[in-house]
Write an enzyme that holds these catalytic residues in place. Structure first.
Site, PDB file in Angstrom:
ATOM      1  N   LEU A  15       0.712  -1.127   0.093  1.00 46.65           N
ATOM      2  CA  LEU A  15       0.102   0.100   0.027  1.00 46.65           C
ATOM      3  C   LEU A  15       1.111   1.320  -0.131  1.00 46.65           C
ATOM      4  O   LEU A  15       0.406   2.344  -0.370  1.00 46.65           O
ATOM      5  CB  LEU A  15      -0.960   0.110   1.291  1.00 46.65           C
ATOM      6  CG  LEU A  15      -1.955  -1.192   1.457  1.00 46.65           C
ATOM      7  CD1 LEU A  15      -2.744  -1.067   2.532  1.00 46.65           C
ATOM      8  CD2 LEU A  15      -2.680  -1.116   0.090  1.00 46.65           C
ATOM      9  N   GLU A  17       5.121   2.887   0.978  1.00 44.77           N
ATOM     10  CA  GLU A  17       6.712   2.499   1.267  1.00 44.77           C
ATOM     11  C   GLU A  17       7.129   3.945   1.837  1.00 44.77           C
ATOM     12  O   GLU A  17       6.891   5.011   1.517  1.00 44.77           O
ATOM     13  CB  GLU A  17       7.377   2.400  -0.159  1.00 44.77           C
ATOM     14  CG  GLU A  17       8.799   1.923   0.121  1.00 44.77           C
ATOM     15  CD  GLU A  17       9.250   1.173  -1.273  1.00 44.77           C
ATOM     16  OE1 GLU A  17      10.518   0.908  -1.257  1.00 44.77           O
ATOM     17  OE2 GLU A  17       8.466   1.123  -2.241  1.00 44.77           O
ATOM     18  N   VAL A  23       4.585  -0.836   3.817  1.00 45.62           N
ATOM     19  CA  VAL A  23       3.238  -1.021   4.387  1.00 45.62           C
ATOM     20  C   VAL A  23       2.523  -1.744   3.636  1.00 45.62           C
ATOM     21  O   VAL A  23       2.312  -1.546   2.251  1.00 45.62           O
ATOM     22  CB  VAL A  23       2.445   0.198   4.638  1.00 45.62           C
ATOM     23  CG1 VAL A  23       1.179  -0.193   5.329  1.00 45.62           C
ATOM     24  CG2 VAL A  23       3.373   1.193   5.513  1.00 45.62           C
ATOM     25  N   LYS A  38       3.361  -2.718   8.586  1.00 44.34           N
ATOM     26  CA  LYS A  38       4.518  -2.443   8.329  1.00 44.34           C
ATOM     27  C   LYS A  38       5.335  -3.428   8.577  1.00 44.34           C
ATOM     28  O   LYS A  38       5.800  -3.775   9.699  1.00 44.34           O
ATOM     29  CB  LYS A  38       4.846  -1.022   9.252  1.00 44.34           C
ATOM     30  CG  LYS A  38       5.906  -0.288   8.706  1.00 44.34           C
ATOM     31  CD  LYS A  38       6.451   0.857   9.589  1.00 44.34           C
ATOM     32  CE  LYS A  38       5.369   1.913   9.279  1.00 44.34           C
ATOM     33  NZ  LYS A  38       5.819   3.119  10.187  1.00 44.34           N
ATOM     34  N   ASP A 127       6.994  13.365  16.255  1.00 43.34           N
ATOM     35  CA  ASP A 127       6.953  13.469  14.760  1.00 43.34           C
ATOM     36  C   ASP A 127       5.672  13.937  13.974  1.00 43.34           C
ATOM     37  O   ASP A 127       5.245  13.023  12.965  1.00 43.34           O
ATOM     38  CB  ASP A 127       7.854  12.173  13.990  1.00 43.34           C
ATOM     39  CG  ASP A 127       8.130  12.245  12.640  1.00 43.34           C
ATOM     40  OD1 ASP A 127       8.339  13.446  12.348  1.00 43.34           O
ATOM     41  OD2 ASP A 127       8.094  11.061  11.891  1.00 43.34           O
TER      42      ASP A 127
END
Length: 347
Positions: A15, A17, A23, A38, A127
């Site tokens: 799905l 990267e 993923v 993941k 993050d």
């Protein structure tokens, strides 16, 4: 059908990267459902530390996307999470450009709800950025956001695991104080990143590293919303909005959080970004009626996995030792994850 990972997760199709890994959409043979997984690119000390941190977060909340579980096999590890079909806020901005003020306010409010919860649990995300703000595919209905990717998260006041000139996070969203020697994780750094994420929503541009708030000058943004973003984006943490709860109060005072879906979205639609299932897969799982079914999508990660499987009859002593080493690392990772999860949960 596809390769089965750890005797449970059947790889369906990739799905997405990123730097840490690929993923995949997987079929959970135990729970009979599709999940996102993941798969880490490599197992080394740094990637295992990130893996331990991310899968150890167990905060259940409608606006937090925490891992569901993890598995290890040979020299690879993965962790699973629900599939978020609407892509990310970064995808939304990339598709439509600057977002309407009411939509920006609503997405920012949902992010602040998530931050209020995780900060209350003693966790700093470190993050926060539009790419980590995932969306349900709500179409023309009101949006639903979840904060994801806790790979560099840290507990407030926990002993630092790294020292020296190592800065975690993403430039443009990273609070200025994070670059200072001896900085300790603080919720206000997440709030700065939230402000920069909102800045990107209303301008359609990634925040500049220096003087990012200048992008608000001349932008078509209501002054009340612009001021909330300025308060969040203060370079001096002592002058920045101190808590997510306070930022929500300031945002509510703008009056932008009310409105019907059409008024909030304008011309925006949160599309379903997940591709259709590949041949041989059905909404309720793999179709075993197809003869000669083989793994779909010759993705490099899948190719490496398939090649690895076909050579098991001729084991390599070097690989055996590596597999044993990874197994020991995973046992250690599991033990540390349990301790870290307990620490994050109970303080």
């Amino acid at each position: 059908m596809g390769e089965v990972f750890a005797g449970r997760y059947e790889l369906v199709d990739p799905l997405g990267e990123g730097g840490a890994g690929v993923v995949w959409r997987v079929w959970d043979q135990r729970e009979d459902c599709y999940l996102a997984a993941k798969v880490l690119r490599q197992v080394d000390a740094a990637s295992l530390l990130r893996f331990i941190r991310e899968q150890a977060v167990r905060i259940e909340h409608p606006h937090v996307l925490a891992p569901l579980g993890w598995a290890g096999e040979d020299d690879r590890v993965l962790f699973t999470m629900p599939i978020m079909r609407g892509g990310s806020v970064a995808t939304l901005v990339g598709d439509f450009g600057p977002l309407p003020p009411r939509l920006t306010a609503m997405l920012l409010d949902q992010l602040l709800v998530a931050l209020d919860r995780i900060h209350g649990q003693g966790v700093i995300h470190r993050d926060v950025k539009p790419a980590n703000l995932l969306l349900d595919a709500t179409g023309r209905e009101l949006p639903h956001l979840r904060l994801s990717d806790f790979g560099v998260a840290a507990a407030i006041d926990e002993p630092r695991l790294t020292h020296g000139p190592v800065t975690l996070g993403t430039q443009g969203y990273l609070a200025p104080e994070c670059h200072q020697p001896g900085w300790e994780p603080d919720p206000r750094a997440d709030l700065y990143a939230a402000g920069m994420s909102a800045l990107e929503m209303v301008t359609g541009q990634r925040p500049a590293v220096t003087r990012p708030l200048e992008a608000l000058e001349g932008a078509d943004v209501p002054e009340d919303l612009a001021q909330v973003i300025r308060w969040l984006g203060e370079f001096d943490p002592d002058r920045r909005t101190a808590t997510a709860a306070l930022a929500r109060e300031q945002l509510a005072a703008t009056g932008l959080l009310a409105g019907a879906a059409a008024e909030v979205l304008g011309e925006i639609e949160v599309f379903d970004q997940v591709p259709e299932l590949p041949e041989g897969w059905m909404p309720d799982g793999p179709s075993h009626a197809l003869p000669g079914a083989t793994a779909r999508h010759a993705h490099p990660a899948a190719q490496a996995s398939t090649s690895h499987e076909t050579t098991r009859a001729q084991p390599s002593p070097v690989k055996d030792r590596r597999g044993l080493g990874v197994a020991l690392l995973l046992l250690l990772a599991g033990a540390v994850a349990l301790l870290l999860a307990a620490y994050l949960t109970w303080g």
